[in-house]
Design a protein around this motif. Structure first.
Motif, PDB file in Angstrom:
ATOM      1  N   VAL A  64       0.852  -1.144  -0.042  1.00  0.00           N
ATOM      2  CA  VAL A  64       0.064  -0.087  -0.130  1.00  0.00           C
ATOM      3  C   VAL A  64       0.879   1.350  -0.102  1.00  0.00           C
ATOM      4  CG1 VAL A  64      -1.648   1.551   1.260  1.00  0.00           C
ATOM      5  CG2 VAL A  64      -1.989  -1.272   1.070  1.00  0.00           C
ATOM      6  N   GLN A  67       1.914   2.089  -3.572  1.00  0.00           N
ATOM      7  CA  GLN A  67       0.592   2.581  -4.028  1.00  0.00           C
ATOM      8  C   GLN A  67       0.637   3.915  -3.880  1.00  0.00           C
ATOM      9  OE1 GLN A  67      -0.899   1.282  -6.534  1.00  0.00           O
ATOM     10  NE2 GLN A  67      -2.681   2.553  -6.736  1.00  0.00           N
ATOM     11  N   SER A  71       0.897   7.101  -6.440  1.00  0.00           N
ATOM     12  CA  SER A  71      -0.549   7.975  -6.538  1.00  0.00           C
ATOM     13  C   SER A  71      -0.286   9.300  -6.270  1.00  0.00           C
ATOM     14  CB  SER A  71      -1.630   7.320  -5.544  1.00  0.00           C
ATOM     15  OG  SER A  71      -1.881   6.190  -5.812  1.00  0.00           O
ATOM     16  N   TYR A  91      -7.445   3.535   2.800  1.00  0.00           N
ATOM     17  CA  TYR A  91      -6.315   2.304   3.218  1.00  0.00           C
ATOM     18  C   TYR A  91      -6.348   2.162   4.667  1.00  0.00           C
ATOM     19  CZ  TYR A  91      -2.840   5.752   4.208  1.00  0.00           C
ATOM     20  OH  TYR A  91      -1.994   6.855   4.806  1.00  0.00           O
ATOM     21  N   LEU A 103     -13.264   5.074  -1.267  1.00  0.00           N
ATOM     22  CA  LEU A 103     -12.804   4.974  -2.479  1.00  0.00           C
ATOM     23  C   LEU A 103     -13.642   5.718  -3.411  1.00  0.00           C
ATOM     24  CD1 LEU A 103     -10.119   4.417  -4.140  1.00  0.00           C
ATOM     25  CD2 LEU A 103     -11.369   2.348  -4.800  1.00  0.00           C
ATOM     26  N   TRP A 121      -6.077   2.734  -8.270  1.00  0.00           N
ATOM     27  CA  TRP A 121      -6.693   2.152  -7.164  1.00  0.00           C
ATOM     28  C   TRP A 121      -7.801   1.094  -7.341  1.00  0.00           C
ATOM     29  CZ3 TRP A 121      -5.180   2.273  -1.656  1.00  0.00           C
ATOM     30  CH2 TRP A 121      -4.046   3.206  -1.243  1.00  0.00           C
ATOM     31  N   TRP A 125      -7.498  -3.073  -6.981  1.00  0.00           N
ATOM     32  CA  TRP A 125      -8.228  -3.417  -5.827  1.00  0.00           C
ATOM     33  C   TRP A 125      -7.997  -4.829  -5.366  1.00  0.00           C
ATOM     34  CZ3 TRP A 125      -9.153  -0.322  -1.944  1.00  0.00           C
ATOM     35  CH2 TRP A 125      -9.838  -0.583  -1.048  1.00  0.00           C
ATOM     36  N   LEU A 128      -4.914  -4.875  -3.587  1.00  0.00           N
ATOM     37  CA  LEU A 128      -4.465  -3.832  -2.397  1.00  0.00           C
ATOM     38  C   LEU A 128      -5.215  -4.190  -1.387  1.00  0.00           C
ATOM     39  CD1 LEU A 128      -4.534  -0.774  -4.761  1.00  0.00           C
ATOM     40  CD2 LEU A 128      -2.302  -1.485  -3.385  1.00  0.00           C
TER      41      LEU A 128
END
Length: 193
Positions: A64, A67, A71, A91, A103, A121, A125, A128
């Protein structure tokens, strides 16, 4: 399952291709690693596929933290704090259902300025959100690769101070000795991401 961590191997390769990772996974299997419960990976190409090929029951968790970094790479400095607060609601949510709702809220708020963030994301998913299946104490251990990165950082400290080493074998021996020293000092059961 008991929270014990250990270093299973050290490998040097010219590139990190799917074929390379598959050879590593097969070697671990041949050495007796029967199963992997969860593998937290950081987006290396072909790594999740190699894990799934050799250990099909393994759950893959994309890091994460990686990510988040990818992002927010191009987010304006003025907006980063507010965007990160909204992303944290995703998260750090208590359940996957809440995370998905957050989200969607993130998309409503930020998609007009940063559409790639929600898209990334949403598309990732499945890998994640693996950690939502586990209790909070386990989530902290599996949602990021920070423990491994910290270990690698300690190894880099050792190699950084040794500029001239005659061969790859000498480098591997030095790294092995450093690994033995590092793992003696660390109580892996107490590591929290």
């Amino acid at each position: 399952m008991d929270g014990h961590k250990d270093v299973l191997g050290m490998y040097v390769g010219e590139n990190e291709s799917a074929k390379y990772w598959l050879s590593i996974m097969n070697e671990l299997k041949n050495r007796g690693v029967e199963d992997i419960l969860i593998a937290c990976v950081d987006g290396l190409s072909g790594f999740p596929q190699a894990i799934e090929a050799v250990y099909p029951q393994t759950e893959i968790q994309q890091c994460v933290i990686h990510q988040i970094r990818s992002s927010t790479k191009y987010v304006s400095y003025k907006e980063i704090k507010a965007l990160m607060a909204d992303l944290k609601l995703v998260y750090a949510a208590p359940t996957e259902e809440t995370a998905l709702a957050e989200l969607d809220h993130f998309k409503e708020t930020w998609d007009s300025k940063y559409p790639k963030i929600y898209k990334s994301w949403h598309e990732k998913w499945a890998v994640l959100a693996t950690y939502f299946k586990y209790p909070l104490t386990v989530r902290r251990l599996i949602y990021t690769t920070n423990t491994v990165e910290g270990f690698n950082w300690q190894l880099r400290k050792v190699t950084k101070s040794r500029i001239i080493l005659p061969s790859d074998d000498n480098r591997l021996k030095m790294l092995y000795l450093a690994m033995m020293d590092i793992t003696k000092k660390v109580d892996w059961s107490q590591i929290r991401a």
